[in-house]
Enzyme design. Structure first.
Site, PDB file in Angstrom:
ATOM      1  N   HIS A 196     -72.703  29.221   9.828  1.00  0.00           N
ATOM      2  CA  HIS A 196     -72.153  29.193  11.293  1.00  0.00           C
ATOM      3  C   HIS A 196     -72.568  30.611  11.837  1.00  0.00           C
ATOM      4  O   HIS A 196     -72.502  31.544  11.573  1.00  0.00           O
ATOM      5  CB  HIS A 196     -70.559  29.739  11.019  1.00  0.00           C
ATOM      6  CG  HIS A 196     -69.751  28.630  10.377  1.00  0.00           C
ATOM      7  ND1 HIS A 196     -68.752  28.715   9.480  1.00  0.00           N
ATOM      8  CD2 HIS A 196     -69.826  27.317  10.286  1.00  0.00           C
ATOM      9  CE1 HIS A 196     -68.192  27.663   9.041  1.00  0.00           C
ATOM     10  NE2 HIS A 196     -68.958  26.770   9.607  1.00  0.00           N
ATOM     11  N   GLU A 199     -71.570  34.094  13.091  1.00  0.00           N
ATOM     12  CA  GLU A 199     -70.826  34.897  12.147  1.00  0.00           C
ATOM     13  C   GLU A 199     -72.219  35.776  11.798  1.00  0.00           C
ATOM     14  O   GLU A 199     -72.763  35.662  10.595  1.00  0.00           O
ATOM     15  CB  GLU A 199     -70.365  34.170  10.977  1.00  0.00           C
ATOM     16  CG  GLU A 199     -69.202  33.342  11.471  1.00  0.00           C
ATOM     17  CD  GLU A 199     -68.706  32.320  10.350  1.00  0.00           C
ATOM     18  OE1 GLU A 199     -69.087  32.284   9.456  1.00  0.00           O
ATOM     19  OE2 GLU A 199     -67.871  31.415  11.007  1.00  0.00           O
ATOM     20  N   HIS A 289     -69.938  34.464   5.052  1.00  0.00           N
ATOM     21  CA  HIS A 289     -69.442  34.178   6.454  1.00  0.00           C
ATOM     22  C   HIS A 289     -68.687  35.336   6.854  1.00  0.00           C
ATOM     23  O   HIS A 289     -68.577  36.239   6.584  1.00  0.00           O
ATOM     24  CB  HIS A 289     -68.418  32.866   6.127  1.00  0.00           C
ATOM     25  CG  HIS A 289     -68.979  31.389   6.057  1.00  0.00           C
ATOM     26  ND1 HIS A 289     -69.026  30.452   6.788  1.00  0.00           N
ATOM     27  CD2 HIS A 289     -69.554  31.262   4.839  1.00  0.00           C
ATOM     28  CE1 HIS A 289     -69.451  29.634   6.176  1.00  0.00           C
ATOM     29  NE2 HIS A 289     -69.835  29.824   5.091  1.00  0.00           N
ATOM     30  N   GLU A 365     -65.872  36.172   2.834  1.00  0.00           N
ATOM     31  CA  GLU A 365     -65.661  36.354   4.408  1.00  0.00           C
ATOM     32  C   GLU A 365     -65.562  37.978   4.817  1.00  0.00           C
ATOM     33  O   GLU A 365     -65.243  38.622   3.962  1.00  0.00           O
ATOM     34  CB  GLU A 365     -64.458  35.547   4.640  1.00  0.00           C
ATOM     35  CG  GLU A 365     -64.316  34.104   4.649  1.00  0.00           C
ATOM     36  CD  GLU A 365     -64.897  33.515   5.647  1.00  0.00           C
ATOM     37  OE1 GLU A 365     -65.123  34.083   6.688  1.00  0.00           O
ATOM     38  OE2 GLU A 365     -64.914  32.368   5.542  1.00  0.00           O
TER      39      GLU A 365
HETATM   40 ZN   LIG Z   1     -68.078  30.533   8.783  1.00  0.00          ZN
END
Ligand SMILES: [Zn+2]
Length: 407
Positions: A196, A199, A289, A365
């Protein structure tokens, strides 16, 4: 850039810089830029919009959240910037408690006063810049050009191989770094980042990890590369990075929903990465991420895959304990809900890899905002902290390495 096969307006979703009576300029016409200008006739009431990604079929939405633009001729001027479509963005609730990032020199990033009005859906940034030019962004950008520099300097280090595994829809190279030498009985550890593109903390993380892993005087890195082969892909989505997307590649594909059946035509990033993984083998994967909403660092595990077992649970628990010891920024109290048995979404990278290779695989994350249990008031979560958090992954990997394929 004129090499693009996917018509989405422009290759880079740029607003055009406009001058006003006050002589202020706004521009996002560069690598990783994103803003549209609605009205900038008054410095105290500038109206902007975030340009959305191409429509994403899997998510049934045109994602938007990433912004990154420069303002010039602003020293000493009290700016009020309204992002008028914040309420229609991908995760509106995430604007609550969010402070925008700003920088004069594109190296040091600090937070500026930001407020979100839930009724109007408008995000308002207020700042009086000290310099002639200032950059504002959703998070400190890690541009495509910086990515190229990271790849160039890392591949020049000892015991590093650069594998160019394919090409994206826009014609960007897919760069995979191999550190150490594969061999019989040596685990293959994979760290991939930035499926992504918005990010960007994920690539700061990879940068810090690579800096430590290529430090030939660091005991953990030396031992890790003796005992394992480490594959690092610091940017899985260079097209989205270049274009200033939040979540998709040039074709509007959310790459982290493409792992069940990647297609060479519209998700070549995953198609080639999985092809190389199948060839080399995977004994551990960390997919890095950033999370828009939660003010914590955490993992999402692969509890819901059909092949979940006591062995995989032991590996995942062991890894979490080791990472906590390596970095107090990592925690396991707050995170996403755990998938029920058999309920895993197999289009997600870490689930697909855990099942396919019967190995430890997690999604990691980091926050866009800050860590709630020990915030940093000037910078919030920052490139500096993401880099050190990446470097701290190495001792955690080294600790679990002997257990990855133990009988
Ligand atoms: Zn992500």
């Amino acid at each position: 850039m004129d090499v693009h096969r996917w018509a989405t307006g422009a290759t880079s979703p740029n607003g055009i810089g406009k001058s006003t009576a006050g002589g202020i300029y706004v521009n996002s016409n560069y690598d990783s830029g994103n803003i549209e200008i609605e009205d900038m006739s008054e410095a105290g009431n500038i109206k902007l919009r975030i340009h959305p990604d191409p429509f994403c079929e899997t998510d049934n939405v045109s994602h938007a959240m990433w912004f990154n633009f420069r303002m010039t001729n602003v020293a000493g001027k009290a700016l009020t910037l309204h992002i008028n479509n914040a309420g229609q963005c991908s995760f509106p609730v995430a604007w609550q408690g969010y402070q925008a990032c700003a920088s004069y020199d594109l190296e040091h990033w600090f937070r500026v006063p930001t407020q979100y009005d839930t009724d109007s859906g408008v995000l308002t940034i207020q700042h009086t810049p000290e310099c002639d030019a200032v950059q504002y962004a959703y998070f400190a950008p890690y541009t495509y050009n910086r990515h190229r520099q990271l790849i160039a300097r890392t591949q020049a280090k000892r015991d590093v191989k650069l594998l160019m595994i394919g090409e994206t829809c826009d014609g960007h190279d897919l760069n995979l770094l191999q550190l150490g030498t594969p061999g019989p009985g040596k685990p293959n550890v994979w760290i991939i980042a930035r499926q992504h593109p918005g990010e960007s903390m994920a690539e700061w993380f990879a940068d810090g990890l690579l800096e430590r892993l290529t430090d030939s005087h660091d005991a953990v890195s030396r031992h890790l590369l003796r005992d394992a082969c480490v594959f690092v892909m610091p940017n899985v989505n260079p097209d989205g990075t270049w274009r200033g997307h939040l979540r998709t590649n040039a074709a509007g594909i959310n790459l982290n929903r493409a792992w069940a059946k990647p297609c060479e035509e519209d998700s070549p990033e995953v198609f080639h990465l999985l092809r190389v993984m199948d060839k080399k083998g995977v004994d551990m994967l960390v997919d890095v991420h950033g999370d828009e909403e939660l003010p914590y660092c955490f993992i999402a595990g692969s509890e819901g895959i059909p092949g979940w077992s006591d062995r995989l649970k032991g590996l995942q628990d062991g890894f979490c304990a080791a990472y906590k010891r390596a970095s107090p920024d990592f925690q396991t109290k707050f995170g996403y809900g755990v998938d029920a048995p058999g309920e895993a979404n197999m289009t997600i990278c870490s689930n697909q890899v855990a099942q396919r290779f019967d190995c430890l695989a997690v999604t990691l994350e980091m926050p866009f905002k800050d860590t709630a249990d020990h915030p940093e008031p000037v910078q919030g979560w920052s490139p500096e902290r993401a880099k050190r958090f990446g470097a701290a992954l190495l001792p955690a990997i080294y600790e679990v390495l002997p257990t990855l394929r133990a009988q």
